[in-house]
Design an enzyme around this catalytic site. Structure first.
Site, PDB file in Angstrom:
ATOM      1  N   HIS A 116     -24.656  23.966  21.207  1.00  0.00           N
ATOM      2  CA  HIS A 116     -24.679  24.772  19.790  1.00  0.00           C
ATOM      3  C   HIS A 116     -23.935  25.856  19.562  1.00  0.00           C
ATOM      4  CE1 HIS A 116     -27.623  21.527  18.819  1.00  0.00           C
ATOM      5  NE2 HIS A 116     -27.617  22.256  18.030  1.00  0.00           N
TER       6      HIS A 116
ATOM      7  N   HIS B 122     -25.286  31.594  13.196  1.00  0.00           N
ATOM      8  CA  HIS B 122     -25.555  32.004  14.890  1.00  0.00           C
ATOM      9  C   HIS B 122     -24.058  31.435  14.979  1.00  0.00           C
ATOM     10  CE1 HIS B 122     -28.804  30.226  13.244  1.00  0.00           C
ATOM     11  NE2 HIS B 122     -29.704  30.294  14.790  1.00  0.00           N
TER      12      HIS B 122
ATOM     13  N   GLU C 178     -22.768  18.182   6.447  1.00  0.00           N
ATOM     14  CA  GLU C 178     -21.953  19.039   6.309  1.00  0.00           C
ATOM     15  C   GLU C 178     -20.682  19.096   5.927  1.00  0.00           C
ATOM     16  OE1 GLU C 178     -23.311  18.056   9.264  1.00  0.00           O
ATOM     17  OE2 GLU C 178     -24.457  19.409   9.729  1.00  0.00           O
TER      18      GLU C 178
ATOM     19  N   HIS D 146       1.068  -0.693  -0.295  1.00  0.00           N
ATOM     20  CA  HIS D 146       0.073   0.131  -0.095  1.00  0.00           C
ATOM     21  C   HIS D 146       0.811   1.277  -0.222  1.00  0.00           C
ATOM     22  CE1 HIS D 146      -2.815   3.557   0.922  1.00  0.00           C
ATOM     23  NE2 HIS D 146      -1.703   2.662   2.135  1.00  0.00           N
TER      24      HIS D 146
END
Lengths: 668, 668
Positions: free
Chosen positions: A474, A462, A412, A263
């Site tokens: 929030h 906000h 989002e 990888h």
């Protein structure tokens, strides 16, 4: 056409160049390019519509390498088909100032459509490109004039599909029925920690069918099956396409095939030799590709030139049939705004009632949208709160792709990646909204917008603890400050409606880098002091909003956003105590830092060391402006749930507390 | 048992309390609680194993309200069943310092299991709790002693399921076959922008089946169907459970039923009156609940006490049968580390060869894991790079839940939310790794860890542009600084192996808040100067690593992480030029800020104003320490792809450049 020996050499050329470049750099990811060489070859030689001589051709197919660690696959393809990436560039893989950095970096003139590496982002970029293509087709295509008529291809890996953003963008793509999207899933069963069985055993085809995608499952090393699957995808309308390709990482390597060791590390000289022998490669000379193989790939040039010439002919006829549309399209693809668009920027009257800057933004945005037809965007399911809806301009949906309002859903990060894809596509100016606190979810995409210098506009409302009752989950505290740390991102936190209008104007004038608007939930007065100064003030980043009302200057009060009005009130109270304070509104640190020193000193006089910054957020970076002798009225803790008037008092954003802190500073 | 009239009153009590509290606060989200009242009632009165008198009982079922905006549903249930949330508290909904903030805030003594609101996070928390329960059961349960034998329930919304983190955690939960997980999907077809048809039309049941979940689809207002679905889930082993409940938002409201208007606003006095009438509610008095309804809910107390008593009896017998296990379990549930664990912290010898701090971390972590059986964790598919694997301690998988290595997959945000859930569950100390640049993906979860003060440890390696060839997408520049802005999060960037050992020790001693370790990819010498001082230095956040070698102190050189060794070299060069510089190693700003002033001044003497900070990252916050007369050697632009030695030179992190900048500072 069945696979020829030349085809097989072409496929193996991708493996060989990958191995050799990574070995020379002693760094890189060979496994994926070797595993996906068959798919990439079939796509690039039989399907991809592109012109290596004009990587900007608008109707080209887009190719996104979402698994960006496989960058050598892309560089090999670009070199072989004749883009301005030369063999010498492949030899400079991962070196300082080379054209071939570790992960693909957006550079359209080289044919690199987007910067990838952080997993899942390219997946979302492609969805954004497909949405942009659908929208522009709806706006500009006319009967007989399929100006936008192409596909978005991507290679996505296990890692891409584990990332949540692939869910967000995948679900939305299915909802929108983006049939111009054809994604190849490199199903190689290997991730860094080993077999994907350790963590990733979901039924990927069933998952994408649940999103509404059309899914095919093939052997990713079966030439004919790859070709047939692409054809089937193109003939199946109404759904995005996932072609799940069972592949083997490091295909061809005797000892690293199917191993996670392939990888992220070079195979090693000896293993490269063994691989070349196993593949029947005609030379052990590093970077050797048979001339006939290069010539075969380079057929992309005449084919591309011919295809573009036909399209240019179509455009010529379109200009005659639809001169207005043609002119608008040219303007938009050039990235020029319509002449006189600035006239649409409202100036708010001083007798306007108080209004939140998010509401001012709504008025500005809606006025601008009338003047700027390429202005499109939406919100992550918060349009009524973010005030981002463009009234009367329709919703972008599967049956109404001409609509200019995008419903991103509660996604989002997906929105962030999609906005990047739309901006990359061209012909659009895009914005996306959510609550400032959820800018955290968007950060990986915003960082890529900044890295690519894309003109994406974020409407983050906000913007402080003035959210109030919704509480600390929030209420942004650290977000505005931490966004200022992202290079190339301009953060603007306007103090009133006119600074908001100026911020939008600045954002639209910006063509090289994203702009974030930090807007209030709560109402603010229209400031008389800012009425004339807001435009220059926002552009300069900081300005003297109200100088000391006394014959002396004792103190600087520096504020942003909703705290500016508190600073003005404090200035008056201080004057009553014979303290002369200057109020500096500082909507954008980044813009201020770009000003010449004499301007900076005119706003922040060197000898005034008593400086108090006021911002309802983290104090972290403010000491740059207030110095060690200054102080900050800020918030270095989380917010709380209560009416915002209460929080304002408890957290000290009243003029009285500002005065108290200022006096303390002056007596120290 | 069929539904009785009392049951119906009990269901409607949830609707009534929700409406009234939100109306009184004039703020909140009534729609979801009213829609999910039937489900919540059946779960809480017929299935949930809990004891309102002992919310910490380890074998309780967990209930997670992932759709945290519906907080009044949870508060109503807690009040009605007898937790220490009183009717008076419901009347204080969303007020300053109340027990009922806008969104649920983790407070176990009130029965609130986690902080929710940012969508999708609770979904991932529940998965983490289920993983913790499986692991602890495997470690401590014995035949006849099912000490850990319960379920994790959650209510998840359309918004939760749109968020990418629900994909990440959902896919991993399916992979792990977490049959102790029972999630209710509130399928109400409404999100903030209106009907979910605008953005979210995926087939959710099919999606979760693709993850390996057992999915049932029911009418969320059908009492018997809800009960039957929970029973079926409990009887279906080997898979996590999704019960998709078709519901109607604001059920019962004549005019807001099925309307997005009921999502985030009070219904209004008149509509509340009409709703109570439509529901046949016996009183219009706000907050009225018939006493028999309260009494019925309060049966949870005797039932809970009885269930816990039986479990405590089991524990008593377990202590006799398995005294060592019992002692360990008690210790772990108390959050106490094993006596003498500190002895397992390695001290690195000065003759150790140079080693990357990620490698030092690996050695420390593996040594600690032997001493601390509750130390578990993993990486987002980067264990070989993050060096987080615990050798010989097994992998946590469906058939080996006793394993202590967690394979999170390429799911950084999911990992963050899961780590929070594991930490919330108790009995474990958890860590999770990824590249520092991808801390951006984890930020929303890290913020919640900080808000909840959870002792989660982040192993963020590859912490600067010294990543090298992988280039700017993989090179953190702004991350370390912007993490410092998050309240309650302690960021430690150690300078060598011993500071790394000290950082791990500090992180494990921390019980109140997450700790982030910023570790290098590249090798660093073991610093002789730090050998004795590292432990106190890390705990204090900043310390004098090497004082001026001259009889004078002209300058402070402040550095973190890999830049400390450069500062030491610069100190020597400056001494040759007769400049006396002190080198301060500053691994943790947060810890330094917690020190008393006298200590701070002893490290940063007030009168030394010439201060140069050196850190390979954003300069944003450094002026707090260097002042306006100081300077910073940092990086305010993105990185580049090249061998790191080249980047070191180009970006100025050589002793020579540090000397140059220092001399410039001294002559200004």
């Amino acid at each position: 056409m069945p696979k020829t020996n030349l085809d097989q050499l072409g496929i193996n050329a991708l493996r060989v160049l990958t191995m050799d470049a990574i070995q020379k750099a002693n760094s890189g990811h060979p496994g994926m390019p070797m595993g996906m060489a068959d798919v990439a070859y079939v796509l690039w030689t039989r399907h991809l519509k592109h012109n290596p001589r004009d990587p900007r051709w608008p109707d080209r197919d887009r190719f996104v390498l979402s698994a960006g660690h496989g960058s050598m696959l892309l560089y090999s393809l670009l070199y072989l088909t004749g883009y301005p990436i030369l063999l010498e560039d492949l030899k400079q893989f991962r070196q300082w100032d080379s054209r071939t950095p570790g992960h693909p970096e957006y550079e359209i003139d080289l044919g690199i459509e987007t910067t990838t590496g952080p997993l899942g982002q390219g997946f979302a970029n492609g969805v954004g490109m497909a949405m942009a293509a659908k929208h522009l087709a709806a706006r500009f295509n006319r009967p007989q004039f399929p100006l936008f008529d192409h596909y978005i291809y991507a290679i996505v890996s296990d890692g891409d599909l584990m990332e949540g953003v692939s869910h967000e963008a995948g679900s939305l793509a299915g909802h929108l029925g983006l049939d111009n999207l054809i994604y190849f899933y490199d199903d190689n069963h290997i991730s860094i920690e080993g077999d994907t069985q350790v963590a990733f055993t979901e039924d990927v085809p069933a998952r994408f069918r649940a999103y509404g995608w059309h899914v095919q499952e093939i052997d990713g090393h079966d030439f004919d099956a790859i070709d047939a699957a692409i054809r089937t995808a193109k003939q199946t309308p109404g759904q995005p396409h996932l072609i799940a390709c069972r592949t083997h990482i490091a295909f061809g390597s005797p000892h690293k095939h199917d191993s996670e060791k392939a990888h992220g590390s070079p195979l090693g000289e000896e293993e490269i030799r063994l691989t070349k022998e196993a593949l029947g490669w005609p030379s052990l000379e590093p970077f050797f590709v048979p001339p006939e193989v290069v010539a075969h790939y380079r057929l992309a040039i005449p084919a591309g030139e011919q295809a573009e010439a036909a399209w240019q002919e179509l455009m010529t006829q379109y200009r005659q049939a639809y001169p207005e549309e043609a002119a608008e399209l040219h303007r938009r693809l050039d990235g020029q705004l319509p002449a006189g668009w600035e006239k649409a920027v409202p100036h708010f009257r001083l007798d306007s009632p108080p209004l939140a800057t998010r509401v001012a933004s709504q008025q500005v945005l809606n006025s601008l949208a009338q003047a700027i037809p390429e202005l499109v965007g939406g919100s992550a399911d918060l349009a009524p709160s973010n005030k981002t809806y463009l009234a009367g301009l329709g919703d972008f949906q599967q049956d109404s792709p001409e609509g200019r309002n995008f419903h991103f859903g509660v996604r989002e990060l997906g929105m962030g990646g999609i906005l990047n894809g739309m901006a990359l596509y061209g012909g659009l100016r895009v914005f996306g909204g959510t609550f400032m606190v959820f800018s955290d979810y968007m950060r990986p995409a915003a960082r890529l917008a900044a890295l690519m210098k894309l003109p994406v506009i974020y409407v983050w409302t906000h913007d402080s603890i003035y959210v109030g009752e919704d509480g600390p989950t929030h209420e942004p505290v650290e977000q505005v400050m931490s966004l200022r740390a992202i290079p190339n991102l301009t953060v603007i936190r306007p103090a009133d409606a006119n600074e908001t209008a100026a911020a939008w104007q600045y954002a639209l004038e910006q063509r090289h880098g994203p702009v974030a608007l930090a807007l209030t939930r709560q109402k603010l007065p229209v400031l008389p002091e800012a009425a004339d100064k807001a435009w220059e003030g926002v552009a300069r980043g900081a300005y003297v909003l109200s100088d000391s009302p006394l014959n002396r200057l004792d103190l600087l009060l520096i504020a942003t956003g909703s705290e500016v009005v508190e600073a003005l009130a404090a200035q008056k109270l201080l004057a009553e105590r014979n303290v002369g304070a200057r109020v500096i509104s500082m909507p954008s640190w980044e813009n201020f830092e770009r000003q010449p020193v004499f301007y900076k000193l005119s706003v922040f006089p060197e000898h005034i060391t008593r400086r108090l910054a006021i911002e309802a957020g983290a104090t972290l970076g403010w000491y740059r402006y207030v110095g060690r002798k200054g102080a900050v009225v800020g918030i270095d803790h989380f917010g709380a749930s209560a009416p915002y008037q209460k929080l304002r008092e408890e957290f000290g954003f009243t003029p009285e507390n500002i005065v108290e802190q200022a006096l303390k500073l002056l007596t120290e």
